[in-house]
Design an enzyme around this catalytic site. Structure first.
Site, mmCIF file in Angstrom:
data_model
loop_
_atom_site.group_PDB
_atom_site.id
_atom_site.type_symbol
_atom_site.label_atom_id
_atom_site.label_comp_id
_atom_site.label_asym_id
_atom_site.label_seq_id
_atom_site.Cartn_x
_atom_site.Cartn_y
_atom_site.Cartn_z
ATOM 1 N N LYS A 217 0.843 -1.203 0.000
ATOM 2 C CA LYS A 217 0.000 0.000 0.000
ATOM 3 C C LYS A 217 0.878 1.253 0.000
ATOM 4 O O LYS A 217 1.948 1.270 0.632
ATOM 5 C CB LYS A 217 -0.888 -0.045 1.259
ATOM 6 C CG LYS A 217 -1.889 1.093 1.383
ATOM 7 C CD LYS A 217 -2.762 0.880 2.619
ATOM 8 C CE LYS A 217 -3.779 1.979 2.820
ATOM 9 N NZ LYS A 217 -4.630 1.746 4.012
ATOM 10 N N SER B 291 -9.571 1.721 3.352
ATOM 11 C CA SER B 291 -8.772 2.515 2.438
ATOM 12 C C SER B 291 -7.806 1.695 1.587
ATOM 13 O O SER B 291 -7.314 2.186 0.582
ATOM 14 C CB SER B 291 -7.991 3.561 3.230
ATOM 15 O OG SER B 291 -7.085 2.925 4.108
ATOM 16 N N SER C 24 -9.439 -0.841 7.429
ATOM 17 C CA SER C 24 -8.962 -0.667 6.051
ATOM 18 C C SER C 24 -8.320 -1.875 5.408
ATOM 19 O O SER C 24 -8.020 -1.842 4.215
ATOM 20 C CB SER C 24 -7.977 0.494 5.981
ATOM 21 O OG SER C 24 -8.700 1.694 5.954
HETATM 22 N N1 GLN Z 1 -12.812 3.742 7.125
HETATM 23 C C1 GLN Z 1 -12.046 4.063 8.281
HETATM 24 C C2 GLN Z 1 -11.652 5.517 8.250
HETATM 25 O O1 GLN Z 1 -11.899 6.143 7.277
HETATM 26 C C3 GLN Z 1 -10.856 3.162 8.400
HETATM 27 C C4 GLN Z 1 -9.630 3.651 7.761
HETATM 28 C C5 GLN Z 1 -8.437 2.794 8.011
HETATM 29 O O2 GLN Z 1 -8.520 1.728 8.610
HETATM 30 N N2 GLN Z 1 -7.283 3.283 7.581
HETATM 31 O O3 GLN Z 1 -11.109 6.028 9.193
#
Ligand code: GLN
Length: 477
Positions: free
Chosen positions: A77, A152, A176
């Site tokens: 990532k 994400s 994410s």
């Molecule tokens: N959807 C969650 C957020 O926007 C999780 C994001 C993540 O785990 N990086 O904070």
């Protein structure tokens, strides 16, 4: 044409001389080229990956010892540092920036002879649940290109889903890794907080962030975890607990005591077909001899607000370093004083979602509201952790939905930040409590998309989690 089943079977093919590392890398490079429109990769390290594959093939010929991840093709990532390679957290703020050092996780993969094939698209600074917030454009779900891949780590999920690498790294601050894995029909593991070093992981919310692994085989995840986990001089929050050799200890005959939150399975936001699929899965687990029982919890409604108060607070602090002076985006209209210089750089460099969170975080940390929001949320987090530890006195695992719905369509939630936040209700819990979670597919929704379930175990007890999944994962759909 190479079809990845598991790292162990890939190593078998290498041992028998049925395949070479170079052939496998060429296969993936062709697949990546043929699926460019999915937008999973930001950069592909074509020449370098081929060169490394050839070097590894020579190692086989000369009989020198091979690393545990010999020839394993990994995508990472775009929030994880790989020295000399671009890393930008999916943001214009860092576009063109090159890592000055390896993340500890990456260094350990390389030391075991893995091949890193490229970096993967994601929501800007890992903030989002749909991959619609990347400066490089959205990533498409390969099963239905009108739908989001989740976020994400959407690029990391699609790269595995579409067969563009064997396994990938994501980061999981509130789901994410697990949620995009769920939307794409693959496996996603978020280890305990502090299991893998965060050194070289671009920070979103430091007390929640954890590097995670996406793949199609439990043993692959276990092996990747055991390579990357463990103490690191560069991250004092890493646990000093010894790292078990997870991958060699997965077989187990034992049955497990599993809890699920009654309020989660009855949650009004949960799609009824997913709820039924999970109920059927629970019945199968019981038939297999496991104890599966509902427990009542009263914190479910507090999970999302607590998470978004604390993570935005931490993010507003972490992201203050991007001021355009030391590095990062610098405006062409910098104004005439320092304040407007900062403002200009940050207003132009960050996207809308990141700015929303910085402002929210600044608000909850401001002198007048600190106690009402930040301190309160810290107290709720502690209460959730205490309740969680009590549950683990009686149970080995907690089972839960991953997401209230299957992968939704582009645009469906992007104008409504609150509905996007609320959909994180089942995943952010593990990050609030610092416990590990693994999501895996269990069925197909009538709309044609996969859905899964996640299991969580007590802190630093990934072995129980992995053993359970090894035994109970019904297999790829
Ligand atoms: N959807 C969650 C957020 O926007 C999780 C994001 C993540 O785990 N990086 O904070």
């Amino acid at each position: 044409m190479y079809q990845h089943r598991s790292i162990a079977s890939f190593h078998g093919l290498l041992d028998h001389g049925d395949i070479t590392c170079e052939q496998v890398v060429r296969h993936y490079l062709q697949r990546i080229e043929a699926t460019r429109h999915l937008n999973a990769f930001i950069d592909v390290y074509t020449e370098e990956a081929l060169e490394r594959a050839r070097t590894l093939d020579q190692k086989i010929a000369s009989g020198v010892p091979r690393g545990r991840l010999f020839g394993v093709v990994v995508g990472i990532k775009d929030v994880i540092c790989y020295k000399g390679h671009p890393v930008s957290a999916g943001s214009n703020m860092l576009r063109g920036f090159q890592s000055l050092y390896h993340a500890t996780a990456v260094e350990r993969l390389l030391a075991e002879d893995a091949i890193i094939i490229g970096n993967l698209n994601c929501d800007e600074f890992a903030m989002g649940s749909s991959n619609e917030h990347s400066a490089y454009g959205k990533v498409l779900n390969a099963l239905d290109e009108t739908r989001v891949p989740g976020g994400s780590s959407g690029g990391s999920a699609v790269a595995v889903q579409a067969g563009l690498c064997m396994v990938s790294l994501g980061s999981d601050t509130g789901g994410s890794v697990r949620q995009p894995a769920d939307f794409c029909g693959i496996l996603g593991l978020k280890p305990s907080y502090g299991r893998i070093s965060r050194y070289g992981l671009i920070a979103y919310a430091s007390s929640f962030d954890q590097i995670g692994i996406l793949g199609t085989d439990v043993q692959d995840l276990a092996l990747m975890l055991e390579v990357m986990a463990g103490p690191d001089d560069f991250d004092s929050t890493v646990s000093l607990d010894p790292v078990p050799s997870y991958s060699s200890q997965l077989q187990s005959d034992r049955t497990f005591r599993i809890a699920y939150f009654r309020q989660a399975l009855e949650h009004p936001s949960l799609d009824p077909d997913i709820a039924n699929g999970i109920r059927d899965f629970i019945a199968q687990l019981q038939a297999d001899g496991h104890t599966v029982e509902p427990v009542d919890v009263n914190f479910l409604d507090h999970i999302v607000p607590t998470y978004y108060v604390l993570t935005t607070a931490e993010a507003s602090s972490n992201l203050s370093r991007y001021d355009g002076i030391r590095y990062g985006y610098r405006s062409e209209n910098p104004g005439t004083d320092l304040d407007s210089f900062y403002k200009q750089n940050r207003s132009e460099g960050f996207g809308k979602e990141v700015k929303r969170r910085i402002m929210l975080g600044t608000f909850v940390l401001s002198a007048g509201y600190y106690d009402a929001y930040f301190t309160k949320a810290q107290q709720v987090r502690r209460q959730i952790l205490n309740d969680t530890l009590l549950i683990f006195n009686d149970f080995d695992l907690i089972l839960s939905p991953v997401s209230p719905t299957t992968a939704f369509r582009f645009g469906e939630k992007s104008e409504d930040a609150i509905s996007m936040f609320l959909a994180d209700v089942f995943t952010v819990y593990a990050n609030l409590a610092g416990i590990p979670g693994l999501s895996f597919p269990i069925g197909k929704h009538p709309n044609g998309m996969p859905f899964g379930v996640q299991v969580m175990s007590n802190r630093m007890n990934e072995l129980t989690l992995l053993r359970f999944v090894k035994r109970s994962f019904p297999g790829m759909l």
